[in-house]
Write an enzyme that holds these catalytic residues in place. Structure first.
Site, short mmCIF file in Angstrom:
data_model
loop_
_atom_site.label_atom_id
_atom_site.label_comp_id
_atom_site.label_asym_id
_atom_site.label_seq_id
_atom_site.Cartn_x
_atom_site.Cartn_y
_atom_site.Cartn_z
N CYS A 198 -107.28 76.65 32.45
CA CYS A 198 -108.58 76.27 33.01
C CYS A 198 -109.75 77.11 32.50
O CYS A 198 -110.77 76.58 32.06
CB CYS A 198 -108.52 76.30 34.53
SG CYS A 198 -107.75 77.79 35.22
N HIS A 207 -114.94 77.98 38.14
CA HIS A 207 -114.83 79.21 37.37
C HIS A 207 -116.17 79.48 36.67
O HIS A 207 -116.80 78.55 36.16
CB HIS A 207 -113.78 79.09 36.27
CG HIS A 207 -112.36 79.11 36.75
ND1 HIS A 207 -112.00 79.33 38.05
CD2 HIS A 207 -111.20 78.96 36.06
CE1 HIS A 207 -110.68 79.31 38.15
NE2 HIS A 207 -110.18 79.08 36.96
#
Lengths: 337, 337
Positions: free
Chosen positions: B129, B242
């Site tokens: 990710c 993120h």
């Protein structure tokens, strides 16, 4: 033993009240400690050791006979008041940004450049919080290997915005968990469960002023006018410890083993670096403590003579109040207070 | 228009359920969508578009006649199941780490290396990710200026640990606000109001496996076997986006103005870079969205040919589910599904 008269200016704030706490905890040799603040707070009580002090209004006559005044006030007040106080013969140890880059003002982290205290002219500046926390571990590494370049990303606690920053995080977090909208007042945006890559104002080069403090103040503290610094400063939903991911390039080779040896013996540092035990610095562990914890030390695999580590330290203490008290302690030891 | 039979494996998890949501939202040309999960979840319902699907147990016969299976399962299950499913003629698009570095498996971010989809042998890997979120803006910058070195510090959301990570953050935060002790189960330590510089296991070189994913997967995605990467990965108390502070060194000069021009036209990127309006990427804005937002673009003042920026993207979507769906979409467009 010689004893000193000390004043704390801004005694009701997050940093000022921590200065009082720190003076008492560390048994600073004080014959008198004055708690000064704005007129509206005069008469209120602040904790000091096992007892308390009555807050008095900050007036110039309060500083007569005082050896050192620890200032925990904003830039504008410091700019006006510090020279007046220094003129009374009282040394000002100032936590604001007002005097840090003044060539007539020493900018001191006692673990790094205590000798700069000798040339003060009445005002001594306490560096920026995230700068102090980086400088404590960087100094011994620099002394050994010669620091050329710092790349840093910070993870900064809300305490950097004072008591209102702390309450905004807790209140707003509760609101968000309860499904209510976040209502930012202290910070530019929601801080609960969020990140804000913006501390202090933006300069023309695209860096924030906070990021440029690491550049400018780092050079001054370490006495390295050519030190290169690239910093990204980010506010994170943490209460009172700043953390930093730091990569350094050095003149000479510095192995992780050597760095650990240097940091294990460095003043102000706690080496906490055992991945096999899940041991590395974290805000929950460093908060309310005096030391800058350092871990995750490893060779930067992307470049020669480059080392990467992670550190954390309490923003209110080492990043502000403690560093100011340590300056006074160091001057007392040097017998220049 | 050609229509496809699609299966989602691990349909009840954070990523699997987002894959179903994404397939419906983006009107993937599916004649049938199967939701598969462990036997214990068979018969349960999962949302799909305006309706819902009944979960079926993951059995090999479910994949007969299915064109693509999106895997949102752990490494061990994928290692065993993916080759069996691929052998039925169903293409596996796998979100685990099991196949990413296999030289026979393309590792694809559709904005970066779609052509690699052509040489698949039945299994295609979805990258890590935080790596995906970095690669989307790095690709156009690399194409223009030639990427030599990446220094990154990540600020990773708890969703990386799945649904249990999300509930641990909200429950633990409430406990801490209520003065109760934090009881870490999913994460190694308290995550509420804390930072954990430790994601995945530690490798021998002192980096975590998560940090080395950016190094290894970045090289493979960009086709740059000599790319240098130094990464620090940190878990932060944020739900599902993120963020990353990234500094790059390039072969040729890359001004912030040119970088902004490139990123304004880059697929998968939202340029959000106006400090004068307090505009920069933040997790609260990027969550539940498809794009990687990029801002804080500035010349790295510490080195020549070096640029610094900040980006953020939804971990569950672009960091996992969306990227997998985009792989299927891209293969459909290429007519290789």
């Amino acid at each position: 033993m010689k004893e000193y008269k000390i004043a704390v200016v801004g005694a009701m704030g997050a940093v000022g009240s921590e200065m009082l706490k720190t003076l008492a905890q560390r048994h600073f040799p004080a014959s008198e400690v004055k708690a000064l603040d704005i007129a509206a707070n005069a008469g209120k009580k602040v904790p000091f050791g096992d007892g308390e002090l009555t807050v008095r209004e900050t007036k110039i006559e309060e500083f007569r006979g005082v050896n050192a005044a620890l200032f925990a006030v904003g830039d504008a007040i410091s700019k006006e008041l510090a020279p007046q106080v220094a003129a009374t013969g009282c040394v000002v140890i100032d936590n604001s940004a007002a005097w840090r880059m003044d060539p007539n003002v020493p900018l001191v982290v006692p673990e790094c450049n205590p000798e700069d205290l000798r040339w003060h002219k009445g005002i001594i500046a306490n560096p920026n919080c995230s700068t102090i926390i980086a400088m404590v571990p960087l100094k011994p590494l620099h002394d050994y290997a010669g620091l050329k370049r710092i790349t840093a990303a910070t993870y900064q606690a809300v305490s950097g915005a004072g008591i209102l920053g702390l309450s905004e995080l807790s209140n707003q977090t509760r609101d968000v968990l309860d499904g209510k909208p976040a209502q930012p007042k202290v910070f530019q945006h929601q801080i609960a469960f969020n990140l804000i890559p913006h501390i202090d104002y933006f300069e023309d080069n695209g860096y924030t002023h906070e990021e440029m403090k690491m550049f400018r103040e780092g050079r001054k503290i370490l006495g390295l006018p050519n030190l290169m610094v690239n910093c990204t400063c980010v506010r994170v939903p943490v209460f009172r410890s700043h953390s930093e991911a730091i990569t350094i390039e050095t003149e000479r080779e510095l192995t992780p083993e050597k760095a650990r040896e240097l940091l294990a013996n460095a003043p102000g540092v706690k080496l906490f670096d055992d991945p096999s035990k899940n041991e590395y610095p974290m805000p929950v562990d460093t908060s309310n403590g005096d030391l800058v914890w350092v871990g995750r030390i490893r060779k930067d695999i992307s470049a020669p003579n480059s080392l990467t580590f992670w550190c954390a330290g309490d923003q209110i203490r080492k990043g502000a109040a403690l560093n100011a008290v340590q300056i006074a302690e160091t001057m007392a030891k040097m017998d220049i207070l």
